[in-house]
Write a protein that holds these residues in place. Structure first.
Motif, PDB file in Angstrom:
ATOM      1  N   GLY A 149       0.820  -1.218   0.000  1.00  0.00           N
ATOM      2  CA  GLY A 149       0.000   0.000   0.000  1.00  0.00           C
ATOM      3  C   GLY A 149       0.848   1.260   0.000  1.00  0.00           C
ATOM      4  O   GLY A 149       0.328   2.377  -0.032  1.00  0.00           O
ATOM      5  N   ASN A 150       2.164   1.095  -0.015  1.00  0.00           N
ATOM      6  CA  ASN A 150       3.055   2.269  -0.039  1.00  0.00           C
ATOM      7  C   ASN A 150       3.304   2.649  -1.501  1.00  0.00           C
ATOM      8  O   ASN A 150       4.161   2.075  -2.184  1.00  0.00           O
ATOM      9  N   HIS A 151       2.545   3.613  -1.982  1.00  0.00           N
ATOM     10  CA  HIS A 151       2.540   3.910  -3.428  1.00  0.00           C
ATOM     11  C   HIS A 151       3.885   4.398  -3.920  1.00  0.00           C
ATOM     12  O   HIS A 151       4.311   4.077  -5.028  1.00  0.00           O
ATOM     13  N   ALA A 152       4.603   5.135  -3.073  1.00  0.00           N
ATOM     14  CA  ALA A 152       5.935   5.614  -3.490  1.00  0.00           C
ATOM     15  C   ALA A 152       6.880   4.421  -3.644  1.00  0.00           C
ATOM     16  O   ALA A 152       7.620   4.302  -4.636  1.00  0.00           O
ATOM     17  N   ALA A 153       6.816   3.497  -2.679  1.00  0.00           N
ATOM     18  CA  ALA A 153       7.707   2.316  -2.732  1.00  0.00           C
ATOM     19  C   ALA A 153       7.330   1.444  -3.932  1.00  0.00           C
ATOM     20  O   ALA A 153       8.191   0.895  -4.640  1.00  0.00           O
ATOM     21  N   ILE A 154       6.028   1.332  -4.202  1.00  0.00           N
ATOM     22  CA  ILE A 154       5.577   0.522  -5.347  1.00  0.00           C
ATOM     23  C   ILE A 154       6.056   1.142  -6.652  1.00  0.00           C
ATOM     24  O   ILE A 154       6.602   0.467  -7.522  1.00  0.00           O
ATOM     25  N   ALA A 155       5.950   2.474  -6.749  1.00  0.00           N
ATOM     26  CA  ALA A 155       6.402   3.155  -7.975  1.00  0.00           C
ATOM     27  C   ALA A 155       7.908   2.957  -8.157  1.00  0.00           C
ATOM     28  O   ALA A 155       8.397   2.715  -9.259  1.00  0.00           O
ATOM     29  N   ARG A 156       8.663   3.032  -7.038  1.00  0.00           N
ATOM     30  CA  ARG A 156      10.119   2.874  -7.088  1.00  0.00           C
ATOM     31  C   ARG A 156      10.461   1.452  -7.548  1.00  0.00           C
ATOM     32  O   ARG A 156      11.289   1.233  -8.414  1.00  0.00           O
ATOM     33  N   TRP A 157       9.750   0.454  -6.956  1.00  0.00           N
ATOM     34  CA  TRP A 157      10.007  -0.949  -7.313  1.00  0.00           C
ATOM     35  C   TRP A 157       9.719  -1.156  -8.795  1.00  0.00           C
ATOM     36  O   TRP A 157      10.491  -1.783  -9.518  1.00  0.00           O
ATOM     37  N   ARG A 158       8.617  -0.622  -9.274  1.00  0.00           N
ATOM     38  CA  ARG A 158       8.246  -0.803 -10.689  1.00  0.00           C
ATOM     39  C   ARG A 158       9.276  -0.170 -11.616  1.00  0.00           C
ATOM     40  O   ARG A 158       9.676  -0.765 -12.624  1.00  0.00           O
ATOM     41  N   ARG A 159       9.745   0.990 -11.228  1.00  0.00           N
ATOM     42  CA  ARG A 159      10.746   1.665 -12.080  1.00  0.00           C
ATOM     43  C   ARG A 159      12.041   0.849 -12.083  1.00  0.00           C
ATOM     44  O   ARG A 159      12.654   0.620 -13.122  1.00  0.00           O
ATOM     45  N   ASP A 160      12.434   0.376 -10.877  1.00  0.00           N
ATOM     46  CA  ASP A 160      13.663  -0.439 -10.789  1.00  0.00           C
ATOM     47  C   ASP A 160      13.541  -1.692 -11.655  1.00  0.00           C
ATOM     48  O   ASP A 160      14.457  -2.065 -12.386  1.00  0.00           O
ATOM     49  N   GLU A 161      12.381  -2.335 -11.595  1.00  0.00           N
ATOM     50  CA  GLU A 161      12.176  -3.560 -12.387  1.00  0.00           C
ATOM     51  C   GLU A 161      12.198  -3.251 -13.884  1.00  0.00           C
ATOM     52  O   GLU A 161      12.725  -4.024 -14.689  1.00  0.00           O
ATOM     53  N   SER A 162      11.631  -2.109 -14.251  1.00  0.00           N
ATOM     54  CA  SER A 162      11.670  -1.712 -15.674  1.00  0.00           C
ATOM     55  C   SER A 162      13.112  -1.501 -16.116  1.00  0.00           C
ATOM     56  O   SER A 162      13.534  -1.978 -17.177  1.00  0.00           O
ATOM     57  N   LEU A 163      13.887  -0.829 -15.274  1.00  0.00           N
ATOM     58  CA  LEU A 163      15.289  -0.561 -15.625  1.00  0.00           C
ATOM     59  C   LEU A 163      16.072  -1.879 -15.718  1.00  0.00           C
ATOM     60  O   LEU A 163      16.823  -2.115 -16.671  1.00  0.00           O
ATOM     61  N   ARG A 164      15.854  -2.774 -14.720  1.00  0.00           N
ATOM     62  CA  ARG A 164      16.580  -4.059 -14.738  1.00  0.00           C
ATOM     63  C   ARG A 164      16.218  -4.856 -15.987  1.00  0.00           C
ATOM     64  O   ARG A 164      17.063  -5.385 -16.696  1.00  0.00           O
ATOM     65  N   ARG A 165      14.916  -4.933 -16.264  1.00  0.00           N
ATOM     66  CA  ARG A 165      14.460  -5.755 -17.410  1.00  0.00           C
ATOM     67  C   ARG A 165      15.002  -5.176 -18.719  1.00  0.00           C
ATOM     68  O   ARG A 165      15.470  -5.895 -19.595  1.00  0.00           O
ATOM     69  N   THR A 166      14.974  -3.849 -18.798  1.00  0.00           N
ATOM     70  CA  THR A 166      15.458  -3.210 -20.030  1.00  0.00           C
ATOM     71  C   THR A 166      16.957  -3.432 -20.186  1.00  0.00           C
ATOM     72  O   THR A 166      17.436  -3.776 -21.279  1.00  0.00           O
ATOM     73  N   ALA A 167      17.712  -3.310 -19.076  1.00  0.00           N
ATOM     74  CA  ALA A 167      19.173  -3.512 -19.143  1.00  0.00           C
ATOM     75  C   ALA A 167      19.493  -4.953 -19.577  1.00  0.00           C
ATOM     76  O   ALA A 167      20.395  -5.188 -20.383  1.00  0.00           O
ATOM     77  N   ARG A 168      18.700  -5.905 -19.093  1.00  0.00           N
ATOM     78  CA  ARG A 168      18.975  -7.321 -19.413  1.00  0.00           C
ATOM     79  C   ARG A 168      18.578  -7.653 -20.852  1.00  0.00           C
ATOM     80  O   ARG A 168      19.308  -8.306 -21.583  1.00  0.00           O
ATOM     81  N   ARG A 169      17.378  -7.173 -21.265  1.00  0.00           N
ATOM     82  CA  ARG A 169      16.806  -7.655 -22.540  1.00  0.00           C
ATOM     83  C   ARG A 169      17.051  -6.711 -23.703  1.00  0.00           C
ATOM     84  O   ARG A 169      17.082  -7.141 -24.845  1.00  0.00           O
ATOM     85  N   ARG A 170      17.181  -5.427 -23.384  1.00  0.00           N
ATOM     86  CA  ARG A 170      17.307  -4.454 -24.466  1.00  0.00           C
ATOM     87  C   ARG A 170      18.367  -3.422 -24.150  1.00  0.00           C
ATOM     88  O   ARG A 170      18.094  -2.232 -24.018  1.00  0.00           O
ATOM     89  N   PRO A 171      19.644  -3.845 -24.044  1.00  0.00           N
ATOM     90  CA  PRO A 171      20.719  -2.875 -23.777  1.00  0.00           C
ATOM     91  C   PRO A 171      20.743  -1.759 -24.831  1.00  0.00           C
ATOM     92  O   PRO A 171      21.149  -0.640 -24.527  1.00  0.00           O
ATOM     93  N   ASP A 172      20.217  -2.033 -26.010  1.00  0.00           N
ATOM     94  CA  ASP A 172      20.172  -0.988 -27.041  1.00  0.00           C
ATOM     95  C   ASP A 172      19.274   0.171 -26.625  1.00  0.00           C
ATOM     96  O   ASP A 172      19.552   1.330 -26.923  1.00  0.00           O
ATOM     97  N   LEU A 173      18.209  -0.154 -25.859  1.00  0.00           N
ATOM     98  CA  LEU A 173      17.308   0.916 -25.391  1.00  0.00           C
ATOM     99  C   LEU A 173      17.967   1.707 -24.263  1.00  0.00           C
ATOM    100  O   LEU A 173      17.813   2.923 -24.173  1.00  0.00           O
ATOM    101  N   VAL A 174      18.743   0.991 -23.416  1.00  0.00           N
ATOM    102  CA  VAL A 174      19.428   1.683 -22.314  1.00  0.00           C
ATOM    103  C   VAL A 174      20.402   2.702 -22.895  1.00  0.00           C
ATOM    104  O   VAL A 174      20.464   3.845 -22.451  1.00  0.00           O
ATOM    105  N   ALA A 175      21.083   2.282 -23.970  1.00  0.00           N
ATOM    106  CA  ALA A 175      22.084   3.181 -24.596  1.00  0.00           C
ATOM    107  C   ALA A 175      21.416   4.457 -25.114  1.00  0.00           C
ATOM    108  O   ALA A 175      22.037   5.507 -25.211  1.00  0.00           O
TER     109      ALA A 175
END
Ligand SMILES: COC(=O)c1ccnc(N)c1
Length: 242
Positions: A202-228
């Motif tokens: 129920g901590n919306h700030a923590a949930i938003a942070r977790w979601r952003r972190d997961e997006s960054l991790r997934r993008t770094a793993r699967r699409r390094p071209d997008l990270v660049a």
């Protein structure tokens, strides 16, 4: 929006009358007409292709048949989309651009594609976009047209069930350049696999942070071209720590 699709296999486009898009067509929010290219064929065999000049394998679709079809189906102001593996890469940005247009006409080629003069002639009076949906070859443009039409029409107000999701999806305006984070629903434990506790907090700030972190991790793993391609100015200190 009006959609016209020309193909020698009109039945390939039947999925356009299913689901949310089908409902938008049925209630008139989208006008859709699918045309059989052979309607414009002139000989008794209703042929639409011929052997390529310069030799080589396969057949090329005839300019006379296609030009007659586009003369009828694509008036001034329409945008003609030609799905082809040799086209410009189709992206979410292209989908957003096409979603702002009034009339899209899809010219679905088969065989080795359309005689290039079909594109050159049509481009004299309408905008013609040759688009590729990825680095692979299909048997015809119909499936690619379905992909483009779905990506475009889901952005139209009132077509998609939840307008919000069109923003937060991968590549949507809500998460520019990042892949979408993982999603979870009930039950809280499934086959020994738990939902990440932060999502139950129920901590919306923590949930938003977790979601952003997961997006960054997934993008770094699967699409390094997008990270660049990410604009460093859009990354905060927490992003950089991921
Ligand atoms: C015949 O059309 C294709 O093979 C095609 C169309 C659009 N994108 C592709 N990647 C392939």
């Amino acid at each position: 929006m009006r959609l016209d699709v020309v193909s020698i296999f009109p039945e390939y486009l039947a999925p356009l009358r299913q689901s949310l898009l089908g409902r938008a067509v049925a209630d008139g929010r989208i006008q859709l007409e699918v045309h059989d290219l052979r309607r414009w064929a002139t000989d008794r065999h209703r042929s639409v292709d011929d052997t390529p000049y310069g030799g080589g394998a396969g057949m090329v679709m005839r300019p006379d048949v296609w030009a007659a079809a586009l003369d009828d189906v694509a008036p001034a102001g329409a945008t003609v989309v030609v799905p082809t593996p040799a086209g410009h890469p189709f992206s979410q940005a292209t989908a957003a651009d096409l979603a702002r247009r009034e009339h899209l006409v899809f010219a679905c080629g088969r065989y080795e594609g359309l005689d290039q003069r079909v594109v050159l002639d049509a481009a004299r009076r309408v905008e013609v976009l040759e688009l590729s949906i990825g680095d692979y070859v299909l048997a015809g443009g119909e499936v690619a047209a379905l992909v483009v039409i779905e990506a475009v029409t889901r952005l139209l107000p009132g077509v998609l069930g939840n307008p919000e999701s069109a923003v937060t999806d991968s590549f949507g305006e809500g998460s520019p350049g990042l892949l979408e984070h993982p999603a979870y629903t009930r039950p809280v434990e499934f086959r020994g696999l738990a939902v990440p506790p932060v999502l139950l907090s129920g901590n919306h700030a923590a949930i938003a942070r977790w979601r952003r972190d997961e997006s960054l991790r997934r993008t770094a793993r699967r699409r390094p071209d997008l990270v660049a391609r990410l604009d460093p100015a859009t990354l905060d200190a927490a992003d950089r720590a991921v």
